[in-house]
Design a protein around this motif. Structure first.
Motif, PDB file in Angstrom:
ATOM      1  N   ASN A 176      25.643 -18.206  -3.605  1.00  0.00           N
ATOM      2  CA  ASN A 176      25.945 -19.623  -3.401  1.00  0.00           C
ATOM      3  C   ASN A 176      27.431 -19.920  -3.568  1.00  0.00           C
ATOM      4  OD1 ASN A 176      23.405 -21.491  -3.029  1.00  0.00           O
ATOM      5  ND2 ASN A 176      22.776 -19.851  -4.407  1.00  0.00           N
ATOM      6  N   LEU A 177      28.098 -19.220  -4.454  1.00  0.00           N
ATOM      7  CA  LEU A 177      29.549 -19.387  -4.569  1.00  0.00           C
ATOM      8  C   LEU A 177      30.239 -18.906  -3.294  1.00  0.00           C
ATOM      9  CD1 LEU A 177      32.117 -20.079  -6.110  1.00  0.00           C
ATOM     10  CD2 LEU A 177      32.007 -17.811  -7.179  1.00  0.00           C
ATOM     11  N   ALA A 178      29.758 -17.799  -2.739  1.00  0.00           N
ATOM     12  CA  ALA A 178      30.347 -17.272  -1.507  1.00  0.00           C
ATOM     13  C   ALA A 178      30.130 -18.226  -0.327  1.00  0.00           C
ATOM     14  CB  ALA A 178      29.751 -15.903  -1.196  1.00  0.00           C
ATOM     15  N   THR A 179      28.928 -18.769  -0.201  1.00  0.00           N
ATOM     16  CA  THR A 179      28.649 -19.661   0.931  1.00  0.00           C
ATOM     17  C   THR A 179      29.433 -20.958   0.838  1.00  0.00           C
ATOM     18  OG1 THR A 179      26.680 -20.534  -0.208  1.00  0.00           O
ATOM     19  CG2 THR A 179      26.344 -18.705   1.310  1.00  0.00           C
ATOM     20  N   THR A 180      29.557 -21.518  -0.366  1.00  0.00           N
ATOM     21  CA  THR A 180      30.324 -22.768  -0.506  1.00  0.00           C
ATOM     22  C   THR A 180      31.813 -22.521  -0.275  1.00  0.00           C
ATOM     23  OG1 THR A 180      30.277 -22.428  -2.918  1.00  0.00           O
ATOM     24  CG2 THR A 180      28.671 -23.957  -1.986  1.00  0.00           C
ATOM     25  N   SER A 181      32.300 -21.353  -0.657  1.00  0.00           N
ATOM     26  CA  SER A 181      33.705 -21.019  -0.390  1.00  0.00           C
ATOM     27  C   SER A 181      33.949 -20.911   1.105  1.00  0.00           C
ATOM     28  CB  SER A 181      34.073 -19.703  -1.082  1.00  0.00           C
ATOM     29  OG  SER A 181      33.917 -19.799  -2.484  1.00  0.00           O
ATOM     30  N   LEU A 182      33.011 -20.289   1.824  1.00  0.00           N
ATOM     31  CA  LEU A 182      33.135 -20.177   3.276  1.00  0.00           C
ATOM     32  C   LEU A 182      33.037 -21.553   3.937  1.00  0.00           C
ATOM     33  CD1 LEU A 182      33.482 -18.357   5.691  1.00  0.00           C
ATOM     34  CD2 LEU A 182      31.010 -17.917   5.679  1.00  0.00           C
ATOM     35  N   MET A 183      32.197 -22.431   3.399  1.00  0.00           N
ATOM     36  CA  MET A 183      32.135 -23.812   3.883  1.00  0.00           C
ATOM     37  C   MET A 183      33.502 -24.461   3.843  1.00  0.00           C
ATOM     38  SD  MET A 183      28.804 -25.645   2.171  1.00  0.00           S
ATOM     39  CE  MET A 183      29.449 -27.269   2.598  1.00  0.00           C
ATOM     40  N   PHE A 184      34.173 -24.314   2.724  1.00  0.00           N
ATOM     41  CA  PHE A 184      35.486 -24.925   2.521  1.00  0.00           C
ATOM     42  C   PHE A 184      36.486 -24.413   3.556  1.00  0.00           C
ATOM     43  CE2 PHE A 184      39.695 -25.091   0.509  1.00  0.00           C
ATOM     44  CZ  PHE A 184      39.747 -26.423   0.139  1.00  0.00           C
ATOM     45  N   ILE A 185      36.470 -23.107   3.802  1.00  0.00           N
ATOM     46  CA  ILE A 185      37.397 -22.503   4.758  1.00  0.00           C
ATOM     47  C   ILE A 185      37.114 -22.991   6.181  1.00  0.00           C
ATOM     48  CG2 ILE A 185      38.112 -20.320   5.806  1.00  0.00           C
ATOM     49  CD1 ILE A 185      37.541 -19.002   3.049  1.00  0.00           C
ATOM     50  N   ILE A 230      28.490 -24.804   9.020  1.00  0.00           N
ATOM     51  CA  ILE A 230      28.799 -25.395   7.712  1.00  0.00           C
ATOM     52  C   ILE A 230      27.532 -25.929   7.056  1.00  0.00           C
ATOM     53  CG2 ILE A 230      29.981 -27.336   6.589  1.00  0.00           C
ATOM     54  CD1 ILE A 230      32.238 -26.947   8.662  1.00  0.00           C
ATOM     55  N   PHE A 231      26.685 -26.591   7.853  1.00  0.00           N
ATOM     56  CA  PHE A 231      25.443 -27.131   7.305  1.00  0.00           C
ATOM     57  C   PHE A 231      24.473 -26.019   6.921  1.00  0.00           C
ATOM     58  CE2 PHE A 231      21.520 -29.952   7.979  1.00  0.00           C
ATOM     59  CZ  PHE A 231      21.615 -30.488   6.707  1.00  0.00           C
ATOM     60  N   LEU A 232      24.492 -24.926   7.692  1.00  0.00           N
ATOM     61  CA  LEU A 232      23.687 -23.754   7.333  1.00  0.00           C
ATOM     62  C   LEU A 232      24.074 -23.257   5.940  1.00  0.00           C
ATOM     63  CD1 LEU A 232      22.998 -20.653   9.581  1.00  0.00           C
ATOM     64  CD2 LEU A 232      23.723 -20.381   7.231  1.00  0.00           C
ATOM     65  N   LEU A 233      25.365 -23.092   5.720  1.00  0.00           N
ATOM     66  CA  LEU A 233      25.854 -22.605   4.427  1.00  0.00           C
ATOM     67  C   LEU A 233      25.509 -23.584   3.309  1.00  0.00           C
ATOM     68  CD1 LEU A 233      29.340 -21.365   5.687  1.00  0.00           C
ATOM     69  CD2 LEU A 233      27.400 -19.919   5.032  1.00  0.00           C
ATOM     70  N   ASP A 234      25.658 -24.870   3.596  1.00  0.00           N
ATOM     71  CA  ASP A 234      25.341 -25.889   2.591  1.00  0.00           C
ATOM     72  C   ASP A 234      23.861 -25.878   2.234  1.00  0.00           C
ATOM     73  OD1 ASP A 234      26.053 -28.581   1.158  1.00  0.00           O
ATOM     74  OD2 ASP A 234      24.340 -29.076   2.438  1.00  0.00           O
TER      75      ASP A 234
END
Length: 512
Positions: free
Chosen positions: A456-465, A301-305
């Motif tokens: 960045n939209l894709a990574t933040t969406s994956l963070m949420f999931i 999650i932190f990687l994606l953030d």
């Protein structure tokens, strides 16, 4: 700066893991130390005497956090000031073409990632009171040397060295603060230094604008002044830190003996089956800190953030330039400031809410939609005002993940050694995201950067999931642990074996 007491460092620059005033705290049992008969009372006081605990907590805040926050402020400035230097002409002066700028950014993260875990373990072995000032001195000197470079190869080499020195700063500080604060308190204290990341963007832009108004600084001109002046300030702060930082409660001259006992027992009261706060490093404990399911998923999650955090730091000046191309360089620098100020506010607000709720996972989940909305706006419109507004939403949601994720991995291991490796893992994977970010906004993708914004939209969406799924799993696994026979599972184990169980201890519960 606040007044500080001078604290001795551990002998020989190493750490003595033996604590002078210890109790064994296993669930409700209180076993008094043979050295300090009074500590049993103070371990109970750590839970019942809220007034004494609040007074001690405030004292620790005032003595530790100002130094830590200033060091991290200039750590981030010395890392991201290359974005300000880009506006001031570094690419032209160093004959950068094509992807040279992205390569210079990437080389920093290669050393940062490689040296992340070794630096974190060195911090534990050496002691934060020595380690943090030393690495600050190192990256301050590296920033100065950036001002002396004349080719892309030279600045790449210096940035590689900068990454070595900065590698242990964020995990080292998070690990250091975990020695002083309870689980719920830690996330807010982490935010008080990690907030310096967005403030570094704001202050760095203001500082760069002020520096560029100078005709010269000795032999330095233009972008070289940015690196030189900010590096000199960093070196000065490192020298102050040698005096003000102390390794742990029992070496702090500014605490009374009673306060030392209370500080130690506060932390120990939350650690299942531990007879000491600072244990000796062992391979098993290190591995358990790394392979904890919460550590691994939170680190991703932190990687994606961090793809968004570091990308914003490096490319916000460039984004502002594409939005307002008619403005002067100094005006463009100033336009990078407001989004960071708003981001700083949320970096403190969200961890404060987490502290009061004693819940980190729900706050992580709730913060992500702000950033997602910002990138949707970037992709949906080319209107300059709307896109500039979107940067405020992005900054509001991304920076708080730093303190929240580090506090989360810290809260979900038991031993001090496992805590150091868990935090190191989180920050190491986080900086893999930083490396990815250096390639998220490429020249051919400008001026609107649909690929970078879509990523960045894709990574933040994956963070949420992932954050949502982790919360569901933690609650489900805690229900499974409720049905385990603790006494039967521990009956055949020695005291040392029980200590080494860490999060595998049957009485341990995940803490969302």
């Amino acid at each position: 700066m606040a007044s500080f007491g001078t604290a001795p460092k551990a002998p020989g620059m190493g750490e003595d893991s033996r604590q002078p005033n210890e109790t064994v705290s296993i669930r409700s049992e209180k076993v008094p130390s043979t050295k300090s008969p009074s500590l049993n009372n103070y371990e109970s006081a750590a839970v019942t005497d809220r007034e004494a605990e609040a007074s001690l907590r405030l004292k620790i805040d005032l003595y530790i956090l100002p130094t830590i926050s200033l060091l991290y402020l200039f750590c981030f400035i010395d890392r991201a000031n290359i974005g300000n230097a880009r506006l001031a002409g570094i690419e032209k002066d160093l004959n950068m073409t094509g992807y040279d700028y992205n390569m210079v950014l990437s080389i920093f993260y290669i050393s940062y990632i490689v040296f992340e875990m070794p630096a974190t373990l060195l911090c534990k072995w050496m002691g934060p009171g020595w380690f943090l000032p030393l690495v600050t001195l190192g990256f301050g000197m590296a920033s100065i040397f950036c001002s002396l470079t004349h080719t892309t190869a030279q600045i790449s080499g210096v940035r590689f060295v900068l990454g070595i020195f900065e590698a242990g700063v964020m995990p080292g500080m998070a690990y250091y603060l975990s020695r002083w604060y309870r689980r719920a308190e830690l996330v807010f204290r982490l935010s008080l230094y990690i907030v310096m990341a967005p403030l570094a963007g704001a202050f760095g832009g203001l500082l760069a604008s002020g520096i560029l108004k100078l005709h010269n600084f000795g032999m330095f001109e233009s972008w070289r002044m940015i690196f030189a002046i900010e590096g000199i300030i960093t070196v000065g702060l490192s020298l102050i830190a040698f005096v003000t930082l102390t390794d742990r409660p029992d070496t702090a001259r500014w605490l009374t003996e009673v306060e030392k006992d209370l500080a130690i027992s506060r932390v120990k009261s939350e650690r299942i089956s531990q007879t000491q706060v600072l244990d000796k490093m062992g391979k098993k404990k290190l591995i358990l800190g790394i392979i904890s399911p919460v550590t691994l998923v939170t680190s991703v999650i932190f990687l994606l953030d961090n793809i968004t955090v570091q990308g914003l730091g490096f490319f916000l000046p460039t984004i502002v330039r594409t939005i307002y191309p008619q403005y002067t360089v100094i005006q463009q620098q100033l336009y990078t400031v407001p989004p960071y100020v708003v981001g700083a506010f949320f970096t403190v607000l969200l961890p404060l809410i987490s502290w009061r709720l004693d819940n980190r996972q729900a706050v992580i989940i709730s913060s992500v939609p702000l950033t997602m909305t910002g990138y949707i706006i970037f992709l949906a419109t080319k209107n300059p005002q709307a896109r500039f507004a979107a940067t405020f939403l992005i900054a509001s949601g991304i920076f708080a993940a730093g303190p929240l994720t580090n506090a989360q991995v810290s809260a979900n291991v038991v031993t001090d050694t496992a805590r150091s490796s868990a935090i190191g893992t989180n920050v190491m994977l986080g900086n893999v995201g930083g490396l990815i970010s250096t390639w998220s906004f490429l020249p051919y993708d400008g001026p609107d950067y649909p690929i970078g914004n879509g990523l960045n939209l894709a990574t933040t969406s994956l963070m949420f999931i992932l954050a949502t799924l982790l919360l569901v799993w933690m609650r489900a696994d805690n229900r499974k642990r409720d049905s385990r026979d603790v006494e039967a599972e521990l009956a055949s184990l020695s005291a040392n074996e029980i200590e080494d169980l860490d999060w595998k201890h049957p009485d341990f519960r995940w803490k969302p």
